[in-house]
Design a protein around this motif. Structure first.
Motif, PDB file in Angstrom:
ATOM      1  N   UNK A 128     -50.551  37.942 -34.878  1.00  0.00           N
ATOM      2  CA  UNK A 128     -51.452  37.166 -35.971  1.00  0.00           C
ATOM      3  C   UNK A 128     -51.235  35.482 -35.997  1.00  0.00           C
ATOM      4  N   UNK A 129     -49.878  35.155 -36.195  1.00  0.00           N
ATOM      5  CA  UNK A 129     -49.507  33.753 -36.171  1.00  0.00           C
ATOM      6  C   UNK A 129     -49.866  33.021 -34.783  1.00  0.00           C
ATOM      7  N   UNK A 130     -49.554  33.680 -33.682  1.00  0.00           N
ATOM      8  CA  UNK A 130     -49.880  33.140 -32.412  1.00  0.00           C
ATOM      9  C   UNK A 130     -51.673  32.975 -32.198  1.00  0.00           C
ATOM     10  N   UNK A 131     -52.169  33.898 -32.687  1.00  0.00           N
ATOM     11  CA  UNK A 131     -53.844  33.866 -32.489  1.00  0.00           C
ATOM     12  C   UNK A 131     -54.246  32.666 -33.238  1.00  0.00           C
ATOM     13  N   UNK A 132     -53.808  32.402 -34.672  1.00  0.00           N
ATOM     14  CA  UNK A 132     -54.148  31.746 -35.675  1.00  0.00           C
ATOM     15  C   UNK A 132     -53.967  30.148 -35.317  1.00  0.00           C
ATOM     16  N   UNK A 133     -52.877  29.935 -34.109  1.00  0.00           N
ATOM     17  CA  UNK A 133     -52.304  28.455 -33.914  1.00  0.00           C
ATOM     18  C   UNK A 133     -53.016  28.371 -32.231  1.00  0.00           C
ATOM     19  N   UNK A 134     -53.569  29.462 -31.571  1.00  0.00           N
ATOM     20  CA  UNK A 134     -54.119  29.311 -30.154  1.00  0.00           C
ATOM     21  C   UNK A 134     -52.857  29.384 -29.093  1.00  0.00           C
ATOM     22  N   UNK A 135     -51.750  29.991 -29.569  1.00  0.00           N
ATOM     23  CA  UNK A 135     -50.352  30.148 -28.785  1.00  0.00           C
ATOM     24  C   UNK A 135     -50.488  31.325 -27.778  1.00  0.00           C
ATOM     25  N   UNK A 136     -50.519  30.986 -26.485  1.00  0.00           N
ATOM     26  CA  UNK A 136     -50.659  32.347 -25.578  1.00  0.00           C
ATOM     27  C   UNK A 136     -49.361  32.984 -25.499  1.00  0.00           C
ATOM     28  N   UNK A 137     -49.374  34.531 -25.449  1.00  0.00           N
ATOM     29  CA  UNK A 137     -48.436  35.279 -25.383  1.00  0.00           C
ATOM     30  C   UNK A 137     -48.268  35.827 -23.951  1.00  0.00           C
ATOM     31  N   UNK A 138     -47.352  35.584 -23.160  1.00  0.00           N
ATOM     32  CA  UNK A 138     -47.474  35.864 -21.610  1.00  0.00           C
ATOM     33  C   UNK A 138     -46.463  37.006 -21.292  1.00  0.00           C
ATOM     34  N   UNK A 338     -45.537  32.035 -16.033  1.00  0.00           N
ATOM     35  CA  UNK A 338     -45.411  30.765 -16.651  1.00  0.00           C
ATOM     36  C   UNK A 338     -45.263  29.649 -15.834  1.00  0.00           C
ATOM     37  N   UNK A 339     -44.206  29.792 -14.777  1.00  0.00           N
ATOM     38  CA  UNK A 339     -43.977  28.550 -14.092  1.00  0.00           C
ATOM     39  C   UNK A 339     -45.244  28.375 -12.768  1.00  0.00           C
ATOM     40  N   UNK A 340     -45.792  29.483 -12.414  1.00  0.00           N
ATOM     41  CA  UNK A 340     -47.015  29.264 -11.797  1.00  0.00           C
ATOM     42  C   UNK A 340     -48.013  28.420 -12.341  1.00  0.00           C
ATOM     43  N   UNK A 341     -48.488  28.626 -13.617  1.00  0.00           N
ATOM     44  CA  UNK A 341     -49.258  27.941 -14.439  1.00  0.00           C
ATOM     45  C   UNK A 341     -48.966  26.688 -14.724  1.00  0.00           C
ATOM     46  N   UNK A 342     -47.654  26.184 -15.140  1.00  0.00           N
ATOM     47  CA  UNK A 342     -47.214  25.099 -15.427  1.00  0.00           C
ATOM     48  C   UNK A 342     -47.332  24.140 -14.123  1.00  0.00           C
ATOM     49  N   UNK A 343     -46.820  24.601 -13.259  1.00  0.00           N
ATOM     50  CA  UNK A 343     -46.947  23.657 -11.828  1.00  0.00           C
ATOM     51  C   UNK A 343     -48.266  23.403 -11.452  1.00  0.00           C
ATOM     52  N   UNK A 344     -49.228  24.034 -11.769  1.00  0.00           N
ATOM     53  CA  UNK A 344     -50.671  23.986 -11.507  1.00  0.00           C
ATOM     54  C   UNK A 344     -51.455  22.850 -12.576  1.00  0.00           C
ATOM     55  N   UNK A 345     -50.656  22.767 -13.622  1.00  0.00           N
ATOM     56  CA  UNK A 345     -51.128  21.582 -14.660  1.00  0.00           C
ATOM     57  C   UNK A 345     -50.704  20.226 -14.341  1.00  0.00           C
ATOM     58  N   UNK A 346     -51.598  19.369 -14.831  1.00  0.00           N
ATOM     59  CA  UNK A 346     -51.311  17.912 -14.724  1.00  0.00           C
ATOM     60  C   UNK A 346     -50.080  17.613 -15.505  1.00  0.00           C
ATOM     61  N   UNK A 347     -49.044  17.015 -15.077  1.00  0.00           N
ATOM     62  CA  UNK A 347     -47.912  16.870 -15.773  1.00  0.00           C
ATOM     63  C   UNK A 347     -48.059  16.217 -16.910  1.00  0.00           C
ATOM     64  N   UNK A 350     -49.777  19.306 -20.467  1.00  0.00           N
ATOM     65  CA  UNK A 350     -49.125  20.428 -20.815  1.00  0.00           C
ATOM     66  C   UNK A 350     -49.004  21.074 -21.972  1.00  0.00           C
ATOM     67  N   UNK A 351     -49.750  21.856 -22.433  1.00  0.00           N
ATOM     68  CA  UNK A 351     -49.819  22.389 -23.831  1.00  0.00           C
ATOM     69  C   UNK A 351     -50.113  23.798 -24.071  1.00  0.00           C
ATOM     70  N   UNK A 352     -50.009  24.268 -25.401  1.00  0.00           N
ATOM     71  CA  UNK A 352     -50.443  25.863 -25.399  1.00  0.00           C
ATOM     72  C   UNK A 352     -52.145  25.865 -24.960  1.00  0.00           C
ATOM     73  N   UNK A 353     -52.749  24.734 -25.141  1.00  0.00           N
ATOM     74  CA  UNK A 353     -54.093  24.807 -25.086  1.00  0.00           C
ATOM     75  C   UNK A 353     -54.702  24.803 -23.411  1.00  0.00           C
ATOM     76  N   UNK A 354     -53.673  23.986 -22.910  1.00  0.00           N
ATOM     77  CA  UNK A 354     -53.852  23.682 -21.592  1.00  0.00           C
ATOM     78  C   UNK A 354     -53.514  24.908 -20.784  1.00  0.00           C
ATOM     79  N   UNK A 355     -52.545  25.692 -21.013  1.00  0.00           N
ATOM     80  CA  UNK A 355     -51.770  26.883 -20.434  1.00  0.00           C
ATOM     81  C   UNK A 355     -52.876  27.977 -20.606  1.00  0.00           C
ATOM     82  N   UNK A 356     -53.349  28.093 -21.940  1.00  0.00           N
ATOM     83  CA  UNK A 356     -54.388  29.150 -22.262  1.00  0.00           C
ATOM     84  C   UNK A 356     -55.681  29.051 -21.309  1.00  0.00           C
ATOM     85  N   UNK A 357     -56.102  27.622 -21.359  1.00  0.00           N
ATOM     86  CA  UNK A 357     -57.461  27.248 -20.462  1.00  0.00           C
ATOM     87  C   UNK A 357     -57.354  27.615 -19.156  1.00  0.00           C
TER      88      UNK A 357
END
Length: 426
Positions: A128-138, A338-347, A350-357
C-alpha cells in the motif's frame, strides 16, 4: 480479478533522499541500516531498499539483505551505475504486518528508486505505501497475492503459486494420495488450491490439507495426521511448506512408525534447501529421496557462477549468504534486473518514476539463463486470473540424491495452464 488488466500509474510523492538511515523513531527504524557504497565521489548515490525477516520465531531470510549488500559492493567496485554508487538500505521486516508497513514507508521517505528482492508475508501492508508513492517493487519472493497482482510489482518468478502448482504436478506422477502440511496463516490458505491444481492436471484427487503453526517446536500431532492421510501402502506422499519449520516437521514425521519406509516426502525450495540436507546427515539424511520444486536451476548449475564469484569476493565471508538458498538466488536475479534497467536509463534521470516507466514500456532483462528473458509489458503478462503480474511461471524439479539437491531433468516446466485452472480453496 482479470488475467489481463491495464497497468496503472500513481502519483510519485517527492521525498528527500537521506544520506544515512536517520533515527526518526526507534519503532519506525527497527532493523533498518544504511549500506553506502565504498565510493562517494561520483554524485549522489542511487538508493534502493531490501527487507526480510531476521531473528524471528518463524521463517527468517537474512541472506536476502546480505546478498543485496554484496551485490552493491560488486557494482560499486566496477564503477557504480553511470558513475554513481548503488546504496542499499535494509530493514528487518520481523514477520509482522506493522513492521512490514514501516519498512515500506521508510523506503518512501528515503526516496528509493525501488524496493528489490524482498520477503514478506504481509502483502497489503507492504504494498500500500509503495503504490501510494509510485515506488516499484522488483523481484519479491512471491509469498502474497499482492506481489503477483499489484501494478507496481515486477516479479521475476511465479512466487509460491508456481511452486505449489509445480509441486502438485511433480507429485502427481508418483503419489496416489498427498497430504499437505502448511502454515495456518493467510498466505498459507492459498497453498492447498494451488497444489490441488497440479494434482488435478494428472487426474489425482485433492490433497489432505493439514494446517500447522509456523513457529511450533514439535509437530507430533500433525505428523500423525499426515501419516494417516498418506497411508502406509507405499502410494502416499507428504509435502510440507513450512519455511524454516519444515525441518522441525520432518524431524517429528520420521519418528512416526512406518513413515520412513512407506511414505515419500516432498517440499518446495525454500522450505527444503541444501543446508538443511547437510545439517540432517547429507547422504544419510532422512530427506534422502525427497522431491522438491524450485524456480531456478539447481544450485550446482554453471549458470550460478557469476553469483558465486560475487559472493566469494564481496560478501566477506558472511555466512548468511548461502548460494543454494532460493531467497539469496531471488535477490541476485532481482538485482540483476534492477542493474539492467538502471544502466539503460539516462544518468540524470534515475528515479522511481523513470524505473517504473522503463519497465512498463518493455525493458527486457536477461538473467544468464536463470530465468527466461523478463519483460513486464502488458502483452508479456500471463493470462493467470488471480496472478496477473506473473511473466515467468517456470519451475524446476529437483530431488535429494546422495545428499545433494540435483535436477530431476534438464530445463524448466511451465505451469501457466495449471495456474489458470486452479481451484479456489474454501
Amino acid at each position: 480479478m482479470t488475467g489481463r488488466r491495464r497497468l496503472t500509474t500513481r502519483p510519485l510523492r517527492t521525498t528527500a533522499v537521506s544520506a544515512v538511515c536517520v533515527a526518526v523513531s526507534a519503532a519506525l527504524l527497527a532493523g533498518c541500516d544504511g549500506l553506502p557504497g565504498a565510493r562517494g565521489d561520483s554524485g549522489d548515490p542511487i538508493t534502493v531498499m531490501t527487507w526480510a525477516p531476521e531473528g524471528t520465531r518463524a521463517t527468517n531470510m537474512p541472506g536476502m539483505p546480505a546478498m543485496a549488500a554484496a551485490f552493491a559492493r560488486w557494482v560499486n567496485a566496477r564503477g557504480g551505475i553511470h558513475g554513481r554508487d548503488l546504496k542499499v538500505i535494509t530493514c528487518n521486516e520481523r514477520n509482522e504486518s506493522v513492521t512490514a508497513s514501516r519498512c515500506a514507508r521508510r523506503a518512501v521517505e528515503e526516496g528509493v528508486v525501488a524496493v528489490v528482492g524482498s520477503y514478506s508475508q504481509h502483502g497489503r501492508a507492504m504494498m500500500s505505501p509503495l503504490e501510494a508513492s509510485g515506488t516499484p517493487f522488483i523481484g519479491g519472493y512471491g509469498l502474497t497475492d499482492e506481489e503477483l497482482s499489484s501494478p507496481l510489482s515486477y516479479p521475476v518468478n511465479g512466487g509460491q503459486a508456481a511452486l505449489l502448482a509445480g509441486n502438485g504436478r511433480q507429485l502427481a506422477g508418483v503419489c496416489k494420495r498427498v497430504a499437505l502440511v502448511r502454515p495456518d496463516t493467510i498466505s498459507g490458505d492459498q497453498l492447498p488450491g494451488l497444489l490441488d491444481a497440479g494434482l488435478a492436471a494428472a487426474g489425482r484427487p485433492p490433497a489432505t490439507d493439514l494446517r500447522a503453526p509456523e513457529d511450533a517446536t514439535d509437530y507430533e500431532r500433525t505428523s500423525t495426521e499426515a501419516l494417516k492421510a498418506a497411508g502406509t501402502d507405499g502410494g502416499g506422499c507428504v509435502t510440507a511448506a513450512l519455511g524454516e519449520r519444515t525441518d522441525t516437521f520432518f524431524d517429528s514425521f520420521r519418528r512416526q512408525p512406518e513413515a520412513g519406509a512407506k511414505v515419500r516426502i516432498a517440499s518446495v525450495l525454500g522450505s527444503v534447501k541444501q543446508s538443511l540436507v547437510d545439517s540432517t546427515g547429507g547422504a544419510k539424511s532422512p530427506l534422502e529421496g525427497a522431491f522438491a520444486t524450485g524456480w531456478y536451476p539447481a544450485a550446482d548449475d554453471r549458470r550460478w557462477t557469476s553469483m558465486r564469484e560475487v559472493i566469494d569476493r564481496h560478501a566477506f565471508g558472511d555466512n548468511r549468504v548461502d548460494p543454494a538458498d532460493p531467497g539469496v538466488q531471488t535477490t541476485w536475479v532481482a538485482y540483476t534486473a534492477l542493474r539492467s534497467v538502471l544502466m539503460a536509463l539516462d544518468a540524470d534521470d534515475i528515479s522511481a518514476h523513470s524505473v517504473r516507466t522503463a519497465l512498463d514500456r518493455g525493458h527486457r532483462v536477461g538473467t544468464g539463463g536463470l530465468t527466461p528473458p523478463l519483460s513486464w509489458r502488458y502483452q508479456d503478462l500471463l493470462a493467470v486470473p488471480d496472478y496477473p503480474r506473473i511473466v515467468n511461471a517456470n519451475v524446476t524439479y529437483q530431488v535429494v540424491r546422495d545428499g545433494r539437491l540435483v535436477a530431476v531433468r534438464e530445463g524448466f516446466t511451465d505451469v501457466t495452464r495449471t495456474l489458470e485452472h486452479r481451484r479456489k480453496h474454501p
